[in-house]
Design an enzyme around this catalytic site. Structure first.
Site, PDB file in Angstrom:
ATOM      1  N   CYS A   1       0.831  -1.200   0.000  1.00 25.70           N
ATOM      2  CA  CYS A   1       0.000   0.000   0.000  1.00 25.70           C
ATOM      3  C   CYS A   1       0.871   1.257   0.000  1.00 25.70           C
ATOM      4  O   CYS A   1       1.468   1.578  -1.025  1.00 25.70           O
ATOM      5  CB  CYS A   1      -0.994  -0.059   1.160  1.00 25.70           C
ATOM      6  SG  CYS A   1      -2.460   0.925   0.827  1.00 25.70           S
TER       7      CYS A   1
ATOM      8  N   HIS B   1      -3.615  -5.141   0.512  1.00 29.66           N
ATOM      9  CA  HIS B   1      -3.009  -5.653   1.753  1.00 29.66           C
ATOM     10  C   HIS B   1      -3.140  -7.165   1.792  1.00 29.66           C
ATOM     11  O   HIS B   1      -4.134  -7.692   2.309  1.00 29.66           O
ATOM     12  CB  HIS B   1      -3.722  -5.070   2.971  1.00 29.66           C
ATOM     13  CG  HIS B   1      -3.469  -3.619   3.186  1.00 29.66           C
ATOM     14  ND1 HIS B   1      -2.463  -3.158   4.018  1.00 29.66           N
ATOM     15  CD2 HIS B   1      -4.060  -2.522   2.672  1.00 29.66           C
ATOM     16  CE1 HIS B   1      -2.469  -1.835   4.017  1.00 29.66           C
ATOM     17  NE2 HIS B   1      -3.430  -1.431   3.201  1.00 29.66           N
TER      18      HIS B   1
ATOM     19  N   GLU C   1      -1.815  -9.227   3.630  1.00 27.22           N
ATOM     20  CA  GLU C   1      -1.731  -9.819   4.976  1.00 27.22           C
ATOM     21  C   GLU C   1      -3.096 -10.232   5.519  1.00 27.22           C
ATOM     22  O   GLU C   1      -3.202 -11.166   6.314  1.00 27.22           O
ATOM     23  CB  GLU C   1      -1.039  -8.851   5.959  1.00 27.22           C
ATOM     24  CG  GLU C   1      -1.775  -7.553   6.278  1.00 27.22           C
ATOM     25  CD  GLU C   1      -1.459  -6.421   5.307  1.00 27.22           C
ATOM     26  OE1 GLU C   1      -1.077  -6.724   4.164  1.00 27.22           O
ATOM     27  OE2 GLU C   1      -1.624  -5.252   5.682  1.00 27.22           O
TER      28      GLU C   1
HETATM   29  N1  GLN Z   1      -1.964   6.707   2.743  1.00 33.20           N
HETATM   30  C1  GLN Z   1      -2.033   5.912   1.569  1.00 33.20           C
HETATM   31  C2  GLN Z   1      -3.387   6.013   0.876  1.00 33.20           C
HETATM   32  O1  GLN Z   1      -4.342   6.424   1.476  1.00 33.20           O
HETATM   33  C3  GLN Z   1      -1.713   4.459   1.875  1.00 33.20           C
HETATM   34  C4  GLN Z   1      -2.745   3.792   2.696  1.00 33.20           C
HETATM   35  C5  GLN Z   1      -2.278   2.498   3.303  1.00 33.20           C
HETATM   36  O2  GLN Z   1      -1.087   2.226   3.327  1.00 33.20           O
HETATM   37  N2  GLN Z   1      -3.201   1.695   3.805  1.00 33.20           N
HETATM   38  O3  GLN Z   1      -3.509   5.661  -0.274  1.00 33.20           O
END
Ligand code: GLN
Length: 540
Positions: free
Chosen positions: A377, A504, A506
């Site tokens: 992310c 994600h 995970e």
């Molecule tokens: N801050 C970034 C976004 O909003 C990454 C978000 C995250 O890592 N969950 O896209």
């Protein structure tokens, strides 16, 4: 529906979630279908707006629900796919009652905590309990409900009252209450103290709920005479008092409960002894025994598959930055030494610009030194910014999350997001990622499937207008969403393992089914990736 309610006494942080998940697992191992509900008595609608420092990391579900991390334990222990409804908060309950009030559903009535809020809680529990979450049709046999917080908290009172009413309406054969409590040890002789548990059981009984089992958290197993004392003063048979003492890892807890025949006490209470089988926990016995002293994470799941014990060094990203005002030279040197020692580098998700410069330095280091890099992310967005600055020479390239005025916005705000409302307005939950090629590491790790469904939680995305320049310079976007405009996976083919994912992975990783990207990362870090991929190609 049979209900198992798990409450907590004395202090928070006793491991109620793990105890409740373990109880569910033992019942599942007896052949029963189990679902679960977590009740969080706070006013937030969901965990999405809370700080991970205060509340622990948010867990994201397939349907985009941002929920308490205990739901992660339930999904992983019980192999379920839960819904956002499986996490009930005070905020959600009040919202539904207030919406009804405005609609005029209670016209003429005074709307009150009892009966309106308590009825809403009961209805919610009874309807959520019937949602199938184990891939089979129809409702489960048993619903494990974990009530967050500690009995006696003002916040949880309406829930306790609703659960008392529920226990009465479903009848004694369908309701089993397990109270998790603390048995501290005091003094040089190490006396096990029962008074805190006595008090919290008294509190519970005063509210109309009687525990059928006690799960006693303690450093060491509790002694027989402690058990007898608890039995006598708490009105619980000694055979229903369970030892949940500290164990090397959480996977021991189901075994600990099974070894004390907790399932028999619960099944007896629920009148299920006839239909339940002896619990089969062989897989979990192996898991617990082989991986003592490790922590639970998607990294660990991947390491287990490789028979490796991970050694995870955390680096505060800002410690890598040169100009950080707070930084001592020692902390800076130590952070870089840790980074240089690492066999692989993971930059996880995050929000806001804290530590971003340090993360960019870490990504640069990993890219230039051919150290396996895995960006999740924000970690993927970081690698895009770093590549733009170092390779494309766009020195001021940035994400508009950190710099609105950048001349090269390589990561931008997603058009459908909201800048005024924070709750549940991100791109959330399961989305399809289509592989653009089968000839890349991630596609091969995902067994060359045409697409993968992984869970998302972000507001910003890689700017589709920059893609051409990146690809020309060798950074490939090998996974995109169905429109082709949203970059989901990047790889640097000139590097042994340089992977960024916008999702994600995970969240869907399981102890015995590690996330393929995590597995690839661990294999790369230990020099086994090529062999693994070759073997896979040959079908062995
Ligand atoms: N801050 C970034 C976004 O909003 C990454 C978000 C995250 O890592 N969950 O896209």
């Amino acid at each position: 529906m049979k209900y198992v309610l798990v409450t907590g006494g004395v202090v928070s942080g006793l491991g109620k979630g793990v105890t409740a998940s373990s109880i569910g697992l033992v019942l599942k191992a007896c052949g029963l279908r189990v679902t679960s509900i977590k009740i969080d008595p706070y006013l937030n609608m969901d965990a999405g707006t809370m700080s991970p420092f205060e509340h622990g990391e948010v867990f994201v579900l397939d349907d985009g629900g941002e929920v308490d991390l205990d739901l992660g334990n339930y999904e992983r222990f019980l192999d379920l796919m839960l819904t956002r409804e499986n996490n009930i908060t005070t905020g959600k309950i009040y919202q539904s009652v207030l919406e009804k009030e405005r609609r005029g559903d209670y016209l003429g009535k005074t709307v009150q905590v009892v009966p309106h809020i308590t009825d809403a809680i009961k209805n919610h529990i009874e309807s959520v309990a019937t949602i199938p979450v184990d891939g089979q049709e129809g409702p489960a046999d048993v619903c494990v409900i974990e009530l967050g917080g500690t009995v006696g908290d003002i916040e949880s009172m309406p829930f306790i009252e609703a659960l008392r009413q529920l226990s009465f309406s479903v009848g004694p054969d369908n309701f089993c209450l397990i109270h998790v409590s603390l048995v501290p040890v005091l003094g040089v002789v190490g006396e096990q103290k029962t008074k805190p548990t006595q008090h919290s059981v008294r509190e519970l009984r005063a509210l109309g709920l009687t525990p059928h089992l006690l799960a006693c958290r303690s450093a060491q197993p509790i002694l027989d005479n402690t058990k007898e004392k608890l039995s006598q003063f708490c009105h619980v048979p000694a055979g229903n008092i369970l030892n949940v003492h500290d164990v090397p890892n959480i996977w021991h807890v189901p075994l600990l409960l099974r070894n004390q025949n907790a399932h028999l006490s619960i099944l007896k209470q629920l009148n299920l002894l006839r239909i339940a089988a002896a619990p089969d926990l062989r897989d979990w016995t192996n898991l617990a025994a082989t991986h003592d002293n490790l922590t639970n994470s998607a990294l660990l799941h991947a390491c287990i598959a490789c028979s490796l014990k991970p050694s995870i060094d955390w680096i505060a990203a800002s410690d890598l930055e040169d100009e950080s005002s707070k930084l001592t030279p020692e902390a800076h040197a130590a952070a870089w030494e840790t980074l240089r020692k690492a066999s692989c580098v993971l930059v996880p998700g995050g929000f806001g610009d804290r530590g971003v410069k340090g993360m960019i330095l870490a990504a640069k280091y990993a890219r230039e030194n051919k150290v396996p890099y895995f960006g999740i992310c924000l970690g993927m967005q970081i690698s895009v910014i770093e590549f733009a600055r170092s390779v494309l020479g766009w020195e001021k390239a940035n994400s508009t999350e950190f710099d609105d005025a950048t001349p090269n916005p390589v990561v931008i705000f997603m058009p459908e997001g909201s800048k005024t409302h924070m709750g549940s307005t991100m791109r959330l939950g399961s989305r399809k990622t289509l592989f653009q090629t089968a000839d890349c590491i991630t596609s091969r790790m995902y067994h060359k499937s045409a697409y993968v469904d992984e869970r998302h939680r972000h507001r910003y995305e890689v700017n589709p207008e920059s893609i051409g320049a990146f690809e020309e310079a060798g950074l490939k976007f090998v996974g995109k969403d169905e429109t082709g405009n949203r970059m989901e996976i990047l790889e640097l083919p000139s590097h042994p393992f340089y992977v960024g994912v916008q999702f994600h992975p995970e969240f869907k990783s399981r102890p015995r089914r590690p996330s393929p990207v995590f597995l690839g990362f661990i294999l790369a870090a230990t020099g086994q990736l090529n062999l693994y991929l070759e073997k896979q190609q040959n079908g062995s």
